[in-house]
Design a protein around this motif. Structure first.
Motif, PDB file in Angstrom:
ATOM      1  N   GLU A  36       0.778  -1.156   0.153  1.00  0.00           N
ATOM      2  CA  GLU A  36      -0.057  -0.150   0.090  1.00  0.00           C
ATOM      3  C   GLU A  36       0.812   1.166   0.034  1.00  0.00           C
ATOM      4  OE1 GLU A  36      -1.701   3.478   1.388  1.00  0.00           O
ATOM      5  OE2 GLU A  36      -0.692   2.267   2.714  1.00  0.00           O
ATOM      6  N   ARG A  37       1.962   1.245   0.838  1.00  0.00           N
ATOM      7  CA  ARG A  37       2.778   2.615   0.907  1.00  0.00           C
ATOM      8  C   ARG A  37       3.667   2.715  -0.376  1.00  0.00           C
ATOM      9  NH1 ARG A  37       3.194   6.434   5.279  1.00  0.00           N
ATOM     10  NH2 ARG A  37       0.957   5.804   6.079  1.00  0.00           N
ATOM     11  N   ARG A  40       1.482   4.157  -2.863  1.00  0.00           N
ATOM     12  CA  ARG A  40       1.286   5.742  -2.588  1.00  0.00           C
ATOM     13  C   ARG A  40       2.401   6.366  -3.218  1.00  0.00           C
ATOM     14  NH1 ARG A  40      -0.566   7.643   3.369  1.00  0.00           N
ATOM     15  NH2 ARG A  40      -2.350   6.561   3.767  1.00  0.00           N
ATOM     16  N   LEU A  43       2.209   6.833  -6.938  1.00  0.00           N
ATOM     17  CA  LEU A  43       1.333   7.688  -7.575  1.00  0.00           C
ATOM     18  C   LEU A  43       1.560   9.135  -7.296  1.00  0.00           C
ATOM     19  CD1 LEU A  43      -1.657   8.375  -8.686  1.00  0.00           C
ATOM     20  CD2 LEU A  43      -2.716   8.130  -6.335  1.00  0.00           C
ATOM     21  N   LEU A  44       2.399   9.416  -5.987  1.00  0.00           N
ATOM     22  CA  LEU A  44       2.807  10.785  -5.755  1.00  0.00           C
ATOM     23  C   LEU A  44       3.840  11.076  -6.836  1.00  0.00           C
ATOM     24  CD1 LEU A  44       2.851  10.490  -1.893  1.00  0.00           C
ATOM     25  CD2 LEU A  44       1.714  12.179  -3.169  1.00  0.00           C
ATOM     26  N   ARG A 111      -3.155  14.888   0.311  1.00  0.00           N
ATOM     27  CA  ARG A 111      -4.021  13.537   0.920  1.00  0.00           C
ATOM     28  C   ARG A 111      -3.186  12.369   1.001  1.00  0.00           C
ATOM     29  NH1 ARG A 111      -7.691  14.153  -2.416  1.00  0.00           N
ATOM     30  NH2 ARG A 111      -7.627  11.905  -3.156  1.00  0.00           N
ATOM     31  N   LEU A 112      -2.278  12.253  -0.029  1.00  0.00           N
ATOM     32  CA  LEU A 112      -1.502  10.951   0.155  1.00  0.00           C
ATOM     33  C   LEU A 112      -0.118  11.039   0.916  1.00  0.00           C
ATOM     34  CD1 LEU A 112      -2.344   9.847  -3.647  1.00  0.00           C
ATOM     35  CD2 LEU A 112      -3.126   8.621  -1.369  1.00  0.00           C
ATOM     36  N   SER A 113       0.148  12.191   1.023  1.00  0.00           N
ATOM     37  CA  SER A 113       1.477  12.312   1.609  1.00  0.00           C
ATOM     38  C   SER A 113       1.406  12.331   3.189  1.00  0.00           C
ATOM     39  CB  SER A 113       2.196  13.639   1.428  1.00  0.00           C
ATOM     40  OG  SER A 113       2.541  13.924  -0.082  1.00  0.00           O
ATOM     41  N   ASP A 114       2.686  11.734   3.968  1.00  0.00           N
ATOM     42  CA  ASP A 114       2.629  12.094   5.457  1.00  0.00           C
ATOM     43  C   ASP A 114       3.010  13.382   5.888  1.00  0.00           C
ATOM     44  OD1 ASP A 114       1.832   9.240   5.822  1.00  0.00           O
ATOM     45  OD2 ASP A 114       3.961   8.695   5.525  1.00  0.00           O
ATOM     46  N   VAL A 132       6.877  10.257   2.346  1.00  0.00           N
ATOM     47  CA  VAL A 132       5.913   9.153   2.837  1.00  0.00           C
ATOM     48  C   VAL A 132       7.061   8.430   3.689  1.00  0.00           C
ATOM     49  CG1 VAL A 132       4.791   7.257   2.106  1.00  0.00           C
ATOM     50  CG2 VAL A 132       4.521   9.258   0.741  1.00  0.00           C
TER      51      VAL A 132
END
Length: 339
Positions: A36-37, A40, A43-44, A111-114, A132
């Motif tokens: 999952e990570r 992310r 995509l980023l 949204r997707l970034s930490d 991330v």
């Protein structure tokens, strides 16, 4: 924090997004990211590179490994010299577009970034920071740090290096410039960093004597160290060679020049300098791969952003392009204005 040299990917064509994605996914797998990570990160990387091409006609993405609270992560720093954004809030809303596209770019990236931050200046360009982590996002600590560290174009590795050591309310930032370029310069810089980590909070004069001894069997190096002590409310600087320092505070900027000399060649007292620390003060060190003709006054709002953005913008606009370059910044981790 474990800090690495950056990987640079230039974005000139739409298809360059695939190389940014490849580099990011390769790093995620090496760090043991889960599916999952890793998704992310892919995509980023794709969205960031795509935005550079769509909105600015191109730019570059810098990728490096970061580590906070023993959790490794990936940092993506997108830099362009495009038109900038007039409506940052609007650009961060999903569905907002200025390029006739679905408009999921910046909003989805946030949204997707930490960790997410950006700086934009109409007519000068935009810098976007994405991080991330392999596990949950790290908690806020005492300090924020960021850097760009790149070799000169024709070399596989650079002779510059940097690190941050934190102990309670004290943070120390070090930048090293090994003499010359390439692997031998990298070995000289690594020797200084290894010695630094054996006693990162030694008295500054004692520390430089120790770093000098560690450099005697290699090419030698230039080095500067800046310390931010929140408890004592002071910032101190010491340096030998060509790594310059600057303190940026509400009243303006103060440049610090190191003593002439070379670690490993001749023993030089670094000459410790000190100024008061106040909230919002930033410490910045850079090698001579960056010119000295800049001022952060040219970039309204940049000092309130994450140090990685400060380093990225200065690199983008002021790197010489003929030498290894490192720009590193440190400041207290205080509440930031939203991008």
């Amino acid at each position: 924090m474990a800090l690495k040299q950056s990987i640079r990917v230039e974005v000139r064509e739409r298809t360059d997004a695939s190389e940014v994605r490849r580099q990011a996914m390769q790093t995620a797998r090496a760090l043991g990211f889960g599916e999952e990570r890793e998704g992310r990160v892919a995509l980023l990387a794709t969205e960031l590179a795509g935005n550079l091409f769509k909105h600015a006609g191109g730019g570059e993405v810098l990728l490096r490994i970061v580590e906070e609270e023993a959790s490794p992560g990936i940092e993506l720093l997108g830099l362009d010299r495009g038109p900038g954004m007039k409506d940052v809030g609007g650009c961060l809303r999903d569905g907002f577009s200025t390029a006739g596209t679905p408009g999921t770019g910046l909003g989805a990236m946030r949204r997707l970034s930490d960790q997410f931050d950006l700086h934009t200046h109409p007519g000068k360009g935009t810098a976007v920071l994405l991080r991330v982590f392999r596990k949950r996002p790290p908690r806020a600590g005492s300090f924020q740090a960021g850097a760009v560290c790149l070799p000169v174009a024709e070399e596989p590795v650079g002779g510059d290096a940097w690190a941050v050591a934190v102990s309670g309310s004290r943070g120390r930032l070090i930048v090293v410039d090994g003499l010359g370029h390439g692997p031998l310069a990298a070995e000289a810089a690594d020797a200084v960093l290894r010695a630094f980590w054996r006693g990162p909070f030694l008295d500054l004069e004692e520390l430089f004597a120790f770093l000098h001894e560690a450099s005697r069997h290699g090419r030698g190096a230039a080095c500067s160290v800046g310390e931010m002590d929140l408890g004592a409310e002071r910032i101190r600087f010491a340096g030998v060679g060509n790594v310059a320092g600057m303190v940026v505070h509400l009243d303006g900027e103060k440049r610090w020049m190191p003593r002439a000399g070379t670690l490993g060649a001749e023993k030089v007292r670094p000459g410790v300098q000190e100024v008061p620390w106040t909230p919002g003060t930033m410490l910045l060190l850079h090698s001579d791969g960056l010119t000295s003709r800049w001022s952060l006054d040219q970039y309204p709002g940049l000092t309130r952003r994450h140090p990685a953005l400060q380093a990225g913008v200065l690199y983008r606009d002021w790197a010489r392009g003929t030498d290894d370059v490192t720009v590193a910044a440190l400041k207290a981790d205080q509440e930031e204005d939203g991008p």
